[in-house]
Write a protein that holds these residues in place. Structure first.
Motif, PDB file in Angstrom:
ATOM      1  N   CYS A   1       0.826  -1.213   0.000  1.00 18.07           N
ATOM      2  CA  CYS A   1       0.000   0.000   0.000  1.00 18.07           C
ATOM      3  C   CYS A   1       0.858   1.260   0.000  1.00 18.07           C
ATOM      4  CB  CYS A   1      -0.923   0.019   1.210  1.00 18.07           C
ATOM      5  SG  CYS A   1      -1.930   1.515   1.253  1.00 18.07           S
TER       6      CYS A   1
ATOM      7  N   THR B   1      -0.096   4.327   0.503  1.00 14.14           N
ATOM      8  CA  THR B   1      -0.514   5.345   1.455  1.00 14.14           C
ATOM      9  C   THR B   1      -0.637   4.787   2.866  1.00 14.14           C
ATOM     10  OG1 THR B   1      -2.808   4.930   0.882  1.00 14.14           O
ATOM     11  CG2 THR B   1      -1.747   6.750  -0.238  1.00 14.14           C
ATOM     12  N   ASP B   2      -0.129   3.561   3.070  1.00 11.33           N
ATOM     13  CA  ASP B   2      -0.023   3.022   4.418  1.00 11.33           C
ATOM     14  C   ASP B   2      -1.376   2.905   5.122  1.00 11.33           C
ATOM     15  OD1 ASP B   2       1.545   1.916   6.251  1.00 11.33           O
ATOM     16  OD2 ASP B   2       2.332   3.757   7.126  1.00 11.33           O
ATOM     17  N   VAL B   3      -2.335   2.334   4.428  1.00  8.93           N
ATOM     18  CA  VAL B   3      -3.687   2.216   4.969  1.00  8.93           C
ATOM     19  C   VAL B   3      -3.766   1.122   6.049  1.00  8.93           C
ATOM     20  CG1 VAL B   3      -6.045   1.488   4.372  1.00  8.93           C
ATOM     21  CG2 VAL B   3      -4.849   3.125   2.937  1.00  8.93           C
TER      22      VAL B   3
ATOM     23  N   ARG C   1      -6.156   3.440   8.359  1.00  9.01           N
ATOM     24  CA  ARG C   1      -6.273   4.780   7.783  1.00  9.01           C
ATOM     25  C   ARG C   1      -7.025   4.704   6.463  1.00  9.01           C
ATOM     26  NH1 ARG C   1      -1.683   4.155  10.756  1.00  9.01           N
ATOM     27  NH2 ARG C   1      -0.976   2.659   9.214  1.00  9.01           N
TER      28      ARG C   1
ATOM     29  N   LYS D   1      -9.296   6.497   5.111  1.00  6.91           N
ATOM     30  CA  LYS D   1      -9.525   7.692   4.299  1.00  6.91           C
ATOM     31  C   LYS D   1      -8.307   8.087   3.469  1.00  6.91           C
ATOM     32  CE  LYS D   1      -8.704  11.427   7.627  1.00  6.91           C
ATOM     33  NZ  LYS D   1      -8.256  10.728   8.845  1.00  6.91           N
ATOM     34  N   GLU D   2      -7.151   7.461   3.755  1.00  6.71           N
ATOM     35  CA  GLU D   2      -5.962   7.704   2.934  1.00  6.71           C
ATOM     36  C   GLU D   2      -6.033   6.965   1.591  1.00  6.71           C
ATOM     37  OE1 GLU D   2      -3.119   9.503   3.914  1.00  6.71           O
ATOM     38  OE2 GLU D   2      -4.298  10.160   5.641  1.00  6.71           O
ATOM     39  N   CYS D   3      -6.927   5.982   1.514  1.00  5.99           N
ATOM     40  CA  CYS D   3      -6.980   5.151   0.301  1.00  5.99           C
ATOM     41  C   CYS D   3      -7.416   5.980  -0.897  1.00  5.99           C
ATOM     42  CB  CYS D   3      -7.958   3.992   0.504  1.00  5.99           C
ATOM     43  SG  CYS D   3      -8.174   2.979  -0.964  1.00  5.99           S
TER      44      CYS D   3
END
Lengths: 304, 243
Positions: free
Chosen positions: B21, B23-25, B39, B41-43
């Motif tokens: 990932c 964005t480090d979800v 996280r 909403k980072e996706c």
């Protein structure tokens, strides 16, 4: 009560899918309450093609006889089902598409020590097709049930759904989703060639450096092989993402995952899989799903 | 907002999604041996986690697909019938849609070709050839032709009407291709670009890659003659099977 009529036919295949139907055991009895098998080569000596509601066809089209039988099935059945991997993707005998009919006939009947002395091909057998092809290259197919053979659990669901006039949905999950092995990261693992070289019973084959096609194969078997210590050979055909996305391929996806798990160089894995392409691509080789992939050069890899 | 679901029964605990990932979800729950969506909403819907997941256990909802033109329709049809619930990308629906895509493609090609030239230098033909081979492998009507001559005819059919190609093949190794109407010549005329530049190189190798893949041959360009009405390419053909 009017029973639904099922007719089955068996073309270039191994009869495994029919046998899998028998594996329904007692459930077969429940099924027989609702349906009547009007034609089934396994139990009944019916040579004609009686009218039926659902036709299940096992095996691919490999000869003139297969083609005719398939057309007769299409005419006599209201819904036609491609039953098993050979019917859906061509199956292992599809590897013949790398060589063509003449090369194969010559190799088997002319170039061997047991060939007949007069140097002629035997006569009387149905003419072979140029190569073995999946059913939907010849007729329209209403439903697909991949699997080699499909697990009886899926056969029961599929037949019930089709009789109830809806389409049997296939889950996008892969063999890994049912596998009991633990996928974990390892260091210092070497790529092991050949089969059955993985020593640990509860750790994923990929983590141990053995190529297993579980992660690129549809789950139509409930992961029977990997759970019992045999690597997945991809018999149910490629997974949905590999069919749908042009840039994903069996060898590249295995190489990516194996590289992330063990650190083995991707190129090494890809090269090995290309060299053994006839093994790793065997089940869907003659299907457009694989040979139309832009990056797949089966003929070149196989050196033919 | 994009909604991610992980099928916990299917998950094999490999942690590949956590690594993949951008964005480090995800965080990995060591106790339960499954990834957790921390996280969400980072996706931004790149789908790289669902691509890498060996069990196909990750699904996304409410992603806007960008318009895609590179999918093989027959494969998508098969998927639509195998796995009914899988959302599929759209295909161009009408002529207007396709024309807009082509116009967009032309302008992009101009800039992309010059970037290729600057960054990769001499490998511009290799990029074109690979693209041509991809096209040959993807076209739904594509059947493997019996001979190289047939491959040429099919290619000419395929490139029309944007390009009118007249191949003249002697059946052995000499091939002369005349290109009449050309989408690139029109584009270069509009933009005031000299013929025979990067875009022409890219186009030729694209066409050669396509014909080569269709006809199982390798094409080597001997000489090209760009012209305002018609361009000619003299080519030598090698059969791949002869080494």
């Amino acid at each position: 009560m009017i029973k639904s009529r099922i007719s089955t036919e068996w073309l270039s295949g191994c009869s495994g899918c029919h046998i899998a139907m028998v594996d329904l055991h007692e459930k077969l009895m429940n099924l027989i309450d609702d349906v009547e098998f009007v034609r089934i080569p396994l139990f009944k000596d019916e040579k004609g093609y009686p009218e039926a509601d659902v036709g299940l066809v096992e095996g691919a089209v490999g000869s003139e006889h297969d083609r005719k039988a398939l057309l007769r099935m299409r005419e006599s059945c209201r819904k036609l089902v491609a039953f098993g991997t050979c019917a859906v993707y061509g199956g292992p005998s599809g590897i013949g598409c790398l060589y063509g009919k003449d090369t194969i006939l010559n190799k088997i009947y002319m170039d061997t020590v047991t060939a007949s002395a007069d140097g002629k091909l035997p006569e009387g057998a149905p003419e072979l097709e140029q190569s073995v092809i999946p059913l939907n290259e010849v007729v329209d197919i209403d439903f697909y049930i991949p699997g080699c053979p499909p697990h009886p659990y899926f056969i029961a669901i599929a037949i019930k759904t089709i009789l109830g006039d809806s389409v049997p949905a296939i889950s996008i999950k892969t063999v890994c989703s049912e596998c009991s092995r633990r996928m974990e990261k390892r260091e210092g693992v070497q790529l092991k060639r050949g089969v059955s070289t993985a020593s640990e019973e509860d750790v994923c084959f990929l983590s141990q450096g053995v190529i297993c096609l579980g992660s690129v194969t549809l789950d139509r078997c409930r992961a029977q092989c990997p759970c019992k210590g045999i690597v997945c050979t991809g018999c149910a055909g490629p997974s949905i993402d590999i069919i749908a996305e042009p840039h994903l391929d069996i060898r590249t996806m295995i190489a990516r995952r194996m590289n992330m798990l063990t650190g083995i160089d991707r190129r090494e894995i890809i090269d090995y899989m290309q060299k053994e392409a006839r093994t790793f691509y065997s089940y869907a080789l003659s299907s457009p799903v694989i040979y139309r992939k832009p990056s797949v050069e089966i003929k070149e890899w196989a050196g033919s | 907002m994009i909604k991610i679901t992980i099928d916990e029964d299917a998950c094999v605990g490999c942690e590949l999604c956590v690594d993949e990932c951008p964005t480090d979800v995800f965080d990995f729950n060591k106790e339960k041996q499954i990834p957790e969506i921390v996280r969400e909403k980072e996706c931004f819907g790149c789908l790289s986690c669902s691509e890498i997941c060996p069990a196909a256990a990750i699904t996304h909802k409410d992603i806007e697909h960008s318009e895609e033109y590179h999918h093989n329709e027959e494969n998508l049809k098969l998927v639509a019938r195998l796995a009914i619930d899988v959302p599929l990308p759209n295909s161009p629906s009408d002529d207007k849609h396709i024309k807009a895509a082509l116009g967009d493609l032309g302008l992009r090609l101009l800039s992309v070709a010059s970037i290729f030239r600057q960054t990769y230098g001499g490998s511009l033909p290799a990029i074109g050839t690979m693209a041509g081979r991809m096209l040959a492998a993807q076209l739904s009507k594509h059947r493997i032709p019996e001979s190289f001559q047939e491959a040429l005819e099919k290619a000419a059919e395929q490139f029309a009407p944007a390009w009118v190609i007249n191949p003249d093949y002697d059946g052995n190794s000499k091939l002369s291709m005349k290109v009449g109407t050309c989408f690139i010549r029109e584009l270069c005329g509009e933009e005031g670009i000299e013929l025979g530049g990067d875009l022409c190189v890219l186009f030729y190798s694209y066409m050669a890659g396509y014909m080569g893949k269709m006809g199982n041959a390798r094409l080597k360009l001997i000489e090209s003659y760009p012209g305002s009405e018609e361009c000619r390419y003299d080519v030598e053909v090698f059969n791949k099977n002869d080494g």
